[in-house]
Design a protein around this motif. Structure first.
Motif, mmCIF file in Angstrom:
data_model
loop_
_atom_site.group_PDB
_atom_site.id
_atom_site.type_symbol
_atom_site.label_atom_id
_atom_site.label_comp_id
_atom_site.label_asym_id
_atom_site.label_seq_id
_atom_site.Cartn_x
_atom_site.Cartn_y
_atom_site.Cartn_z
ATOM 1 N N ASP A 1 -3.081 16.532 -1.719
ATOM 2 C CA ASP A 1 -1.803 17.149 -1.236
ATOM 3 C C ASP A 1 -1.757 17.783 0.062
ATOM 4 N N SER B 1 -2.581 11.079 -10.432
ATOM 5 C CA SER B 1 -3.485 12.196 -10.301
ATOM 6 C C SER B 1 -4.658 11.855 -9.051
ATOM 7 N N SER C 1 -3.885 14.337 -19.263
ATOM 8 C CA SER C 1 -3.289 15.902 -19.569
ATOM 9 C C SER C 1 -3.544 15.917 -21.039
ATOM 10 N N ASN D 1 3.916 14.700 -7.882
ATOM 11 C CA ASN D 1 3.321 14.702 -9.224
ATOM 12 C C ASN D 1 3.091 16.009 -9.700
ATOM 13 N N ARG D 2 3.201 16.240 -11.153
ATOM 14 C CA ARG D 2 3.221 17.416 -11.832
ATOM 15 C C ARG D 2 2.180 18.390 -11.416
ATOM 16 N N GLU D 3 0.952 17.719 -11.349
ATOM 17 C CA GLU D 3 -0.437 18.639 -10.919
ATOM 18 C C GLU D 3 -0.775 18.430 -9.578
ATOM 19 N N PRO D 4 -1.294 19.512 -9.191
ATOM 20 C CA PRO D 4 -1.995 19.141 -7.864
ATOM 21 C C PRO D 4 -2.963 18.060 -7.758
ATOM 22 N N THR D 5 -2.997 17.378 -6.539
ATOM 23 C CA THR D 5 -4.031 16.373 -6.172
ATOM 24 C C THR D 5 -4.997 16.916 -5.186
ATOM 25 N N GLU E 1 5.651 22.506 -0.406
ATOM 26 C CA GLU E 1 6.092 22.353 -1.830
ATOM 27 C C GLU E 1 7.562 22.493 -2.107
ATOM 28 N N ARG F 1 6.868 18.750 -7.678
ATOM 29 C CA ARG F 1 6.137 19.104 -8.800
ATOM 30 C C ARG F 1 7.386 18.686 -9.964
#
Length: 257
Positions: A234, A203, A43, A227-231, A4, A242
């Motif tokens: 990843d 997502s 979201s 991307n803000r959130e994990p996928t 990350e 993030r």
């Protein structure tokens, strides 16, 4: 191994990857346009939390569903009509212009890629385009102003196609509607041929669109996910970031020196 990256590292890594790539492809989702004031879908507070999607078969079968679909469409258009391309859109258009990006595959329907200067030949719209409408029977195109005028004049009744009587729908792909074959083929070709595949603001849960990063990875491409959130993808990426996409891509929005 995937790591990350912080903002500075992500920018440095992307710069290096673009320098090495011969055929880079971007894959964009709703997260690219949140900077522009357009909320995403999943979201908290997103569009799907406010309105359950209307299935395509319901749209075809029931005039009430068509009326509601157009009511929602015009309400959203009124709310987001002032949206302009963000830094991410501008950066991708610049990368295309400089020849550092071969094409863009998008799940977005907002027309902001085109507004940023991306030509249609370089853009694959998997889920259609919400800036105009078409007749589902004869394929005739209608501008939204035409639909809205008749919708409001009829007291919220969705207009039919004057040419053939078919249902008029925004040129987007609804749940249960077949994906566009030509666009799917173009996206597959880009994914198979690329050596760098960059996911921006998706997502990666909506299939078959979400399968293209995997196609690229299986064909030897390096994968990056912003991307803000994990996928779920990843673990297959070179790195993930993030930070705000506009922040990450801001250096690429300026002409190369």
């Amino acid at each position: 191994m995937t790591f990350e990256a912080d903002l500075k590292t992500a920018q440095q890594e992307l710069t290096a990857l673009f320098a090495e790539a011969h055929h880079a492809v971007a894959f964009t989702g709703a997260g690219l346009s949140t900077e522009c004031g357009i909320p995403d879908f999943r979201s908290p507070g997103g569009l799907w939390s406010q309105n359950k999607p209307i299935p395509f078969q319901d749209f075809l079968a029931h005039r009430a569903a068509r009326n509601e679909a157009w009511r929602r469409k015009f309400a959203m258009d009124t709310a987001f009509s002032g949206a302009l391309p963000g830094r991410g859109h501008v950066a991708l258009a610049r990368l295309l212009e400089e020849g550092r990006l071969a094409g863009i595959i998008t799940q977005n329907i907002d027309g902001l890629h085109q507004a940023s200067g991306v030509p249609d030949a370089a853009l694959v719209e998997l889920h259609g385009n919400g800036t105009y409408a078409t007749c589902l029977d004869c394929g005739r195109r209608y501008e939204l102003a035409w639909v809205r005028e008749r919708f409001e004049a009829a007291g919220g009744e969705a207009p039919d196609c004057p040419a053939c009587g078919g249902a008029v729908k925004s040129a987007t792909i609804s749940f249960g509607q077949a994906m566009p074959e030509q666009e799917m083929a173009r996206a597959a070709a880009l994914s198979e041929d690329c050596d760098l595949f960059i996911v921006l603001g998706s997502s990666l849960v909506v299939y078959p669109a979400a399968g293209f990063p995997l196609i690229a990875r299986r064909n030897g491409a390096r994968l990056v996910i912003l991307n803000r959130e994990p996928t779920d993808f990843d673990p297959f990426a070179e790195f993930v970031a993030r930070d705000d996409i506009g922040d990450v891509l801001a250096p690429f929005a300026c002409p190369a020196l």
